[in-house]
Design a protein around this motif. Structure first.
Motif, PDB file in Angstrom:
ATOM      1  N   UNK A 102       0.832  -1.202   0.000  1.00 31.67           N
ATOM      2  CA  UNK A 102       0.000   0.000   0.000  1.00 31.67           C
ATOM      3  C   UNK A 102       0.868   1.255   0.000  1.00 31.67           C
ATOM      4  N   UNK A 103       1.910   1.254   0.815  1.00 36.64           N
ATOM      5  CA  UNK A 103       2.836   2.389   0.895  1.00 36.64           C
ATOM      6  C   UNK A 103       3.496   2.632  -0.465  1.00 36.64           C
ATOM      7  N   UNK A 104       3.991   1.574  -1.087  1.00 31.03           N
ATOM      8  CA  UNK A 104       4.652   1.724  -2.389  1.00 31.03           C
ATOM      9  C   UNK A 104       3.691   2.230  -3.448  1.00 31.03           C
ATOM     10  N   UNK A 105       2.463   1.733  -3.425  1.00 30.28           N
ATOM     11  CA  UNK A 105       1.473   2.190  -4.408  1.00 30.28           C
ATOM     12  C   UNK A 105       1.151   3.668  -4.218  1.00 30.28           C
ATOM     13  N   UNK A 106       0.984   4.065  -2.972  1.00 32.51           N
ATOM     14  CA  UNK A 106       0.681   5.475  -2.698  1.00 32.51           C
ATOM     15  C   UNK A 106       1.841   6.363  -3.130  1.00 32.51           C
ATOM     16  N   UNK A 107       3.055   5.949  -2.809  1.00 32.89           N
ATOM     17  CA  UNK A 107       4.236   6.726  -3.176  1.00 32.89           C
ATOM     18  C   UNK A 107       4.374   6.804  -4.700  1.00 32.89           C
ATOM     19  N   UNK A 108       4.168   5.692  -5.352  1.00 35.67           N
ATOM     20  CA  UNK A 108       4.256   5.655  -6.813  1.00 35.67           C
ATOM     21  C   UNK A 108       3.161   6.512  -7.448  1.00 35.67           C
ATOM     22  N   UNK A 109       1.959   6.462  -6.883  1.00 37.08           N
ATOM     23  CA  UNK A 109       0.839   7.263  -7.375  1.00 37.08           C
ATOM     24  C   UNK A 109       1.201   8.747  -7.339  1.00 37.08           C
ATOM     25  N   UNK A 110       1.768   9.178  -6.223  1.00 30.96           N
ATOM     26  CA  UNK A 110       2.139  10.586  -6.066  1.00 30.96           C
ATOM     27  C   UNK A 110       3.264  10.954  -7.031  1.00 30.96           C
ATOM     28  N   UNK A 111       4.296  10.106  -7.118  1.00 31.61           N
ATOM     29  CA  UNK A 111       5.427  10.399  -8.012  1.00 31.61           C
ATOM     30  C   UNK A 111       4.983  10.468  -9.470  1.00 31.61           C
ATOM     31  N   UNK A 112       4.200   9.474  -9.905  1.00 35.47           N
ATOM     32  CA  UNK A 112       3.740   9.462 -11.297  1.00 35.47           C
ATOM     33  C   UNK A 112       2.762  10.604 -11.552  1.00 35.47           C
ATOM     34  N   UNK A 113       1.977  10.944 -10.538  1.00 42.18           N
ATOM     35  CA  UNK A 113       0.973  11.997 -10.690  1.00 42.18           C
ATOM     36  C   UNK A 113       1.551  13.363 -10.997  1.00 42.18           C
ATOM     37  N   UNK A 114       2.816  13.574 -10.670  1.00 40.89           N
ATOM     38  CA  UNK A 114       3.465  14.861 -10.949  1.00 40.89           C
ATOM     39  C   UNK A 114       4.018  14.929 -12.372  1.00 40.89           C
ATOM     40  N   UNK A 115       4.058  13.801 -13.055  1.00 41.68           N
ATOM     41  CA  UNK A 115       4.590  13.770 -14.416  1.00 41.68           C
ATOM     42  C   UNK A 115       3.524  14.222 -15.415  1.00 41.68           C
ATOM     43  N   UNK A 116       3.945  14.747 -16.566  1.00 40.51           N
ATOM     44  CA  UNK A 116       2.963  15.051 -17.616  1.00 40.51           C
ATOM     45  C   UNK A 116       2.291  13.750 -18.074  1.00 40.51           C
ATOM     46  N   UNK A 117       1.072  13.861 -18.536  1.00 42.45           N
ATOM     47  CA  UNK A 117       0.296  12.679 -18.929  1.00 42.45           C
ATOM     48  C   UNK A 117       1.074  11.758 -19.870  1.00 42.45           C
ATOM     49  N   UNK A 118       1.746  12.333 -20.868  1.00 44.77           N
ATOM     50  CA  UNK A 118       2.460  11.538 -21.870  1.00 44.77           C
ATOM     51  C   UNK A 118       3.601  10.727 -21.270  1.00 44.77           C
ATOM     52  N   UNK A 119       4.102  11.122 -20.124  1.00 42.79           N
ATOM     53  CA  UNK A 119       5.240  10.461 -19.477  1.00 42.79           C
ATOM     54  C   UNK A 119       4.814   9.631 -18.266  1.00 42.79           C
ATOM     55  N   UNK A 120       3.537   9.536 -18.040  1.00 39.29           N
ATOM     56  CA  UNK A 120       3.017   8.843 -16.857  1.00 39.29           C
ATOM     57  C   UNK A 120       2.695   7.391 -17.206  1.00 39.29           C
ATOM     58  N   UNK A 121       3.705   6.569 -17.350  1.00 38.78           N
ATOM     59  CA  UNK A 121       3.513   5.143 -17.639  1.00 38.78           C
ATOM     60  C   UNK A 121       3.440   4.421 -16.303  1.00 38.78           C
ATOM     61  N   UNK A 122       2.247   4.029 -15.911  1.00 38.72           N
ATOM     62  CA  UNK A 122       2.015   3.443 -14.590  1.00 38.72           C
ATOM     63  C   UNK A 122       2.685   2.092 -14.421  1.00 38.72           C
ATOM     64  N   UNK A 123       2.880   1.347 -15.507  1.00 38.69           N
ATOM     65  CA  UNK A 123       3.483   0.012 -15.400  1.00 38.69           C
ATOM     66  C   UNK A 123       5.007   0.039 -15.475  1.00 38.69           C
ATOM     67  N   UNK A 124       5.570   1.169 -15.795  1.00 43.47           N
ATOM     68  CA  UNK A 124       7.020   1.257 -15.974  1.00 43.47           C
ATOM     69  C   UNK A 124       7.729   1.130 -14.629  1.00 43.47           C
TER      70      UNK A 124
END
Length: 191
Positions: A102-124
């Motif tokens: 849960x912690x990793x998902x939340x952290x990843x969500x926040x980190x990816x959420x700051x990226x522009x849409x085109x660079x937000x590859x959730x599976x990367x």
């Protein structure tokens, strides 16, 4: 009136990796090739033809990445002060082994959420910097400063008029499904 079979994948299944690499015949970074191979092996003992569910998540927006985009829109409506406090708490918090996923998902969500849409590859899993640190010098010189997300950014620019989830679906239907899932399934079932 169906007949069910169960197969438990054990850690020693990793011994099959050299064989799977041979069957893939090219670099391939989808760890689910191993369970796909084992599932195909089990199925062959009982049937000749198998239908898979590949394509369903792409058509019906079933991946977590689609949900993440919807949640991100909602998250951005939260007042900035509250978001900043939440994000700071993630940065300052040690990982709790009972809540690591849960912690990793939340952290990843926040980190990816700051990226522009085109660079937000959730599976990367690997950032460009992480990948570059693994490259041997001669390989790095051949790759140059190419970014693996450039192809995605170009495609998303062409689909700019569409909503984010539809753009993700188009990417998955035209790239992820044919270039990853179908390759993996075809090669592992034929093996």
């Amino acid at each position: 009136n169906t007949e069910h079979h169960e197969f438990v994948v054990e850690a020693r299944a990793a011994e099959l990796l050299p064989e799977l690499v041979w069957h893939m015949d090219e670099p391939f970074a989808d760890a689910s090739a191993l369970p796909t191979y084992l599932l195909a092996q089990l199925a062959k003992e009982h049937v000749t033809v198998v239908l898979t569910g590949d394509g369903g998540d792409e058509c019906f927006a079933g991946y977590d990445s689609y949900r993440a985009e919807r949640w991100l829109r909602a998250y951005r409506t939260v007042p900035g002060v509250i978001r900043s406090l939440f994000e700071a708490s993630l940065q300052n918090r040690r990982e709790d082994t009972s809540r690591t996923a849960l912690f990793r998902r939340a952290k990843r969500f926040v980190e990816k959420g700051h990226l522009p849409f085109e660079r937000r590859e959730w599976r990367m899993m690997w950032s460009e910097a992480s990948k570059s640190s693994l490259y041997r010098p001669e390989f790095a010189s051949r790759v140059g400063n190419r970014d693996s997300l450039d192809r995605r950014a170009d495609a998303f620019a062409d689909w700019r008029s569409l909503d984010p989830v539809t753009r993700l679906q188009l990417w998955d239907l035209t790239v992820y499904l044919p270039d990853d899932l179908m390759v993996k399934t075809d090669r592992m079932t034929m093996a």
